[in-house]
Design an enzyme around this catalytic site. Structure first.
Site, PDB file in Angstrom:
ATOM      1  CB  SER A 106      18.754 -14.864   1.250  1.00 51.38           C
ATOM      2  OG  SER A 106      17.711 -14.886   1.139  1.00 51.38           O
ATOM      3  CE1 TYR A 129      12.262 -10.506   0.491  1.00 50.21           C
ATOM      4  CE2 TYR A 129      13.220 -12.433   0.059  1.00 50.21           C
ATOM      5  CZ  TYR A 129      13.034 -11.421  -0.395  1.00 50.21           C
ATOM      6  OH  TYR A 129      13.502 -11.236  -1.750  1.00 50.21           O
ATOM      7  CB  THR A 155      13.710  -7.255   0.472  1.00 50.59           C
ATOM      8  OG1 THR A 155      15.963  -7.544   0.950  1.00 50.59           O
ATOM      9  CG2 THR A 155      13.832  -7.142  -0.658  1.00 50.59           C
ATOM     10  CE  LYS A 230      18.862  -6.561  -2.341  1.00 53.10           C
ATOM     11  NZ  LYS A 230      17.658  -7.045  -2.270  1.00 53.10           N
ATOM     12  CG  HIS A 254      14.319  -8.241  -5.960  1.00 52.20           C
ATOM     13  ND1 HIS A 254      13.532  -8.023  -4.389  1.00 52.20           N
ATOM     14  CD2 HIS A 254      14.406  -9.877  -5.939  1.00 52.20           C
ATOM     15  CE1 HIS A 254      13.422  -9.582  -4.585  1.00 52.20           C
ATOM     16  NE2 HIS A 254      14.759 -10.868  -4.736  1.00 52.20           N
TER      17      HIS A 254
HETATM   18  C1  FNR Z   1      18.106 -12.368  -5.492  1.00 52.76           C
HETATM   19  N1  FNR Z   1      17.884 -11.377  -4.636  1.00 52.76           N
HETATM   20  C2  FNR Z   1      17.283 -11.370  -3.256  1.00 52.76           C
HETATM   21  N2  FNR Z   1      17.638 -10.264  -2.595  1.00 52.76           N
HETATM   22  C3  FNR Z   1      16.367 -10.174  -1.376  1.00 52.76           C
HETATM   23  O1  FNR Z   1      16.289  -9.168  -0.825  1.00 52.76           O
HETATM   24  N3  FNR Z   1      16.822 -11.134  -1.074  1.00 52.76           N
HETATM   25  C4  FNR Z   1      16.520 -12.385  -1.320  1.00 52.76           C
HETATM   26  O2  FNR Z   1      16.482 -13.557  -1.342  1.00 52.76           O
HETATM   27  C5  FNR Z   1      16.952 -12.503  -3.075  1.00 52.76           C
HETATM   28  N4  FNR Z   1      17.453 -13.792  -3.974  1.00 52.76           N
HETATM   29  C6  FNR Z   1      17.565 -13.686  -4.567  1.00 52.76           C
HETATM   30  C7  FNR Z   1      17.845 -15.029  -5.628  1.00 52.76           C
HETATM   31  C8  FNR Z   1      18.711 -15.104  -6.858  1.00 52.76           C
HETATM   32  C9  FNR Z   1      18.675 -16.177  -7.397  1.00 52.76           C
HETATM   33  C10 FNR Z   1      18.409 -13.946  -7.446  1.00 52.76           C
HETATM   34  C11 FNR Z   1      19.194 -13.311  -8.757  1.00 52.76           C
HETATM   35  C12 FNR Z   1      18.538 -12.157  -6.774  1.00 52.76           C
HETATM   36  C13 FNR Z   1      18.208 -10.206  -5.747  1.00 52.76           C
HETATM   37  C14 FNR Z   1      19.565  -9.658  -5.132  1.00 52.76           C
HETATM   38  O3  FNR Z   1      20.442  -9.398  -3.437  1.00 52.76           O
HETATM   39  C15 FNR Z   1      20.213  -8.571  -5.966  1.00 52.76           C
HETATM   40  O4  FNR Z   1      19.087  -7.469  -5.702  1.00 52.76           O
HETATM   41  C16 FNR Z   1      20.244  -8.929  -7.381  1.00 52.76           C
HETATM   42  O5  FNR Z   1      20.618 -10.108  -7.457  1.00 52.76           O
HETATM   43  C17 FNR Z   1      21.333  -7.268  -8.210  1.00 52.76           C
HETATM   44  O6  FNR Z   1      21.142  -8.059  -9.329  1.00 52.76           O
HETATM   45  P1  FNR Z   1      22.053  -9.238 -10.728  1.00 52.76           P
HETATM   46  O7  FNR Z   1      23.444  -8.750  -9.644  1.00 52.76           O
HETATM   47  O8  FNR Z   1      21.945  -9.967 -10.106  1.00 52.76           O
HETATM   48  O9  FNR Z   1      22.494  -8.637 -11.794  1.00 52.76           O
END
Ligand code: FNR
Length: 367
Positions: A106, A129, A155, A230, A254
Site C-alpha cells: 500500500s 494513491y 486505486t 484497481k 475496496h
Molecule cells: C484496504 N484496501 C486498500 N486498497 C488500496 O488500494 N489501498 C490501501 O491502502 C488499502 N488499505 C486497506 C486497508 C484495509 C484495512 C482494508 C480491509 C482494505 C482495499 C484492499 O486492497 C482490497 O480491495 C480489499 O481488502 C479486498 O477485500 P477483502 O479481501 O478485505 O474482503
C-alpha cells in the site's frame, strides 16, 4: 485451538487488537451491505463438478504480467500493517515470497518501499494513491521502480474516503509511534487527530479529487511499469481503462469500504471480463476467504484474486507465520476444489464448472 480456515483469524484479531485498530481493519462503509454481500454472493454460485478425471497431479501455477507465480492467490494492498504486528509489511513480504506469490504494498504502508525490498527477493506490486502534489507521486513511483516493484496498482475508487462509521466514532488515527513510511521524508507521513476519522481528513487534505482518465495516461509518461487499474466494476469503465492503456484490471470495491450498495465483486466480474474481451487480464478482490471462492472467480474469467483482510487479521494473530498459514490454507483448499471439480490446471477451469443465479434456466429440467 487449531485454526482450520482463514476466517477464524478474524475473531483472534478482534480479541488481540485495540478496538480502534480492529474496527479500522474490519469495517465497511455505512450500512455495510456490500461488506456482507461480498461474502454472501459467493454462496449463490454452485459447482458443476466433472468426475472420473485423473487428478493425481494438479498444477496451480500461473503467470501474472509475465511473472510466474505458484498460485492465482495474491496479496491486496492494505494500509498500516504495523498496527497489526510490529513486523507489519515485512512479515507480509516474507510470507508472500515464501509462498511464491505477489504482494501489493500500500501507498499508506508503515514500511517504505525500500524497507520492504530489503526483506529479500519477491515479486511485488506497488499500490498508488495520487496526491494533489504530483511531485510527491512522481518521486514515489520512481522509488518503487528503483526498489524493484514490478507494477503499479492505481486505486481509482477513492477520490474521497468512504464513510466508515466506526472510524468516525473511534476518531481513528495512526498511532503516534508509526508513520506512513513512504511519505515520512515528504512531511506527509503523519495523520492528525480530527474530530471525525483522521484518515478521512488526511484523504480530504492530500488526495487528488480531480483524478481522471487523462491521469492514467499521465502516469504512463512518468513510469514504464505496467498499470493495473484497481476499482473497476462496470463494462463501461473496463473499456475506458483499456483505452487509457491499463495493463490489467482489478475488479474491486475496496473491500466494501468506499461506496456502499455496489454489487459484490464476484457479481460484477463477468461483466468486466466480457468487456475486456481478453485484451488485458482481469483480477478480483473482495470477500475471498475459501479455495472455492478462488475457483469461482477463475471460472467467471478472473486471472487471479487478491486477499485483503485475511492478511491483517492473521498478522495480528501470529505475524509472518499467520500470513503463511493463510496462504497455505487457501492454496490447499483451492487445490482440493480443483481436484474435486476435475480440473488439473487453471486452463481446465471453465464457465461450465459453475452455475450462477443468472444461468437459472440451466437448473430447470430440459423439456
Ligand atoms: C484496504 N484496501 C486498500 N486498497 C488500496 O488500494 N489501498 C490501501 O491502502 C488499502 N488499505 C486497506 C486497508 C484495509 C484495512 C482494508 C480491509 C482494505 C482495499 C484492499 O486492497 C482490497 O480491495 C480489499 O481488502 C479486498 O477485500 P477483502 O479481501 O478485505 O474482503
Amino acid at each position: 485451538m487449531e485454526i482450520t480456515n482463514v476466517m477464524e483469524y478474524q475473531e483472534i484479531a478482534k480479541q488481540k487488537l485495540p478496538k480502534m485498530v480492529y474496527d479500522y481493519y474490519a469495517s465497511g462503509a455505512e450500512d455495510q451491505w456490500t461488506l456482507q454481500e461480498n461474502r454472501h454472493a459467493f454462496s449463490r454460485i454452485l459447482f458443476r463438478p466433472r468426475i472420473l478425471i485423473d487428478v493425481s497431479k494438479i498444477d496451480m501455477t500461473t503467470t501474472v504480467l509475465g511473472f510466474k507465480i505458484s498460485m492465482p492467490i495474491m496479496i491486496a494492498p492494505t494500509a498500516m500493517q504495523k498496527m497489526a504486528h510490529p513486523e507489519g509489511e515485512y512479515a507480509t513480504a516474507r510470507a508472500s515470497s515464501a509462498a511464491g506469490t505477489i504482494m501489493t504494498l500500500s501507498s499508506w504502508a508503515t514500511s517504505s518501499v525500500e524497507e520492504v525490498a530489503s526483506t529479500g527477493p519477491g515479486i511485488r506490486f506497488f499500490q498508488l494513491y495520487v496526491y494533489k502534489d504530483r511531485n510527491v507521486v512522481a518521486q514515489l513511483v520512481r522509488r518503487a521502480e528503483r526498489a524493484g516493484f514490478k507494477a503499479i496498482a492505481l486505486t481509482v475508487d477513492t477520490p474521497r474516503l468512504g464513510r466508515r462509521e466506526a472510524d468516525i466514532k473511534n476518531r481513528f488515527t495512526l498511532p503516534p509511534f508509526l508513520t506512513l513510511k513512504n511519505f515520512e521524508g515528504l512531511d506527509l507521513g503523519k495523520m492528525d487527530k480530527a474530530d471525525d476519522s483522521g484518515l478521512a481528513s488526511y484523504v480530504a487534505g492530500q488526495i487528488d479529487r480531480t483524478l481522471s482518465w487523462k491521469d492514467v495516461q499521465w502516469l504512463q509518461t512518468i513510469t514504464s511499469l505496467p498499470i493495473l487499474v484497481k476499482g473497476v466494476i462496470t463494462a463501461e469503465d473496463t473499456r475506458l481503462a483499456i483505452q487509457a492503456g491499463a495493463a490489467g484490471i482489478i475488479v474491486s470495491n475496496h473491500g466494501a469500504r468506499q461506496l456502499d450498495y455496489v454489487p459484490a465483486t464476484i457479481m460484477a466480474l463477468e461483466e468486466v471480463v466480457k468487456a475486456a474481451q481478453g485484451r488485458v487480464p482481469v483480477f478480483l478482490d473482495g470477500g475471498v476467504r475459501r479455495g472455492t471462492d478462488v475457483f469461482k472467480a477463475l471460472a467467471l474469467g478472473a486471472s487471479g484474486i487478491f486477499i485483503g483482510r485475511p492478511v491483517v487479521f492473521s498478522l495480528a494473530a501470529e505475524g509472518e507465520a499467520g500470513v503463511r498459514k493463510v496462504l497455505e490454507m487457501l492454496r490447499d483448499e483451492f487445490e482440493l476444489t480443483m481436484a474435486l471439480s476435475g480440473c488439473r490446471s487453471l486452463r481446465e477451469i471453465t464457465r461450465d464448472h459453475i452455475v450462477t443465479e443468472w444461468d437459472r434456466p440451466r437448473l430447470l429440467p430440459r423439456l
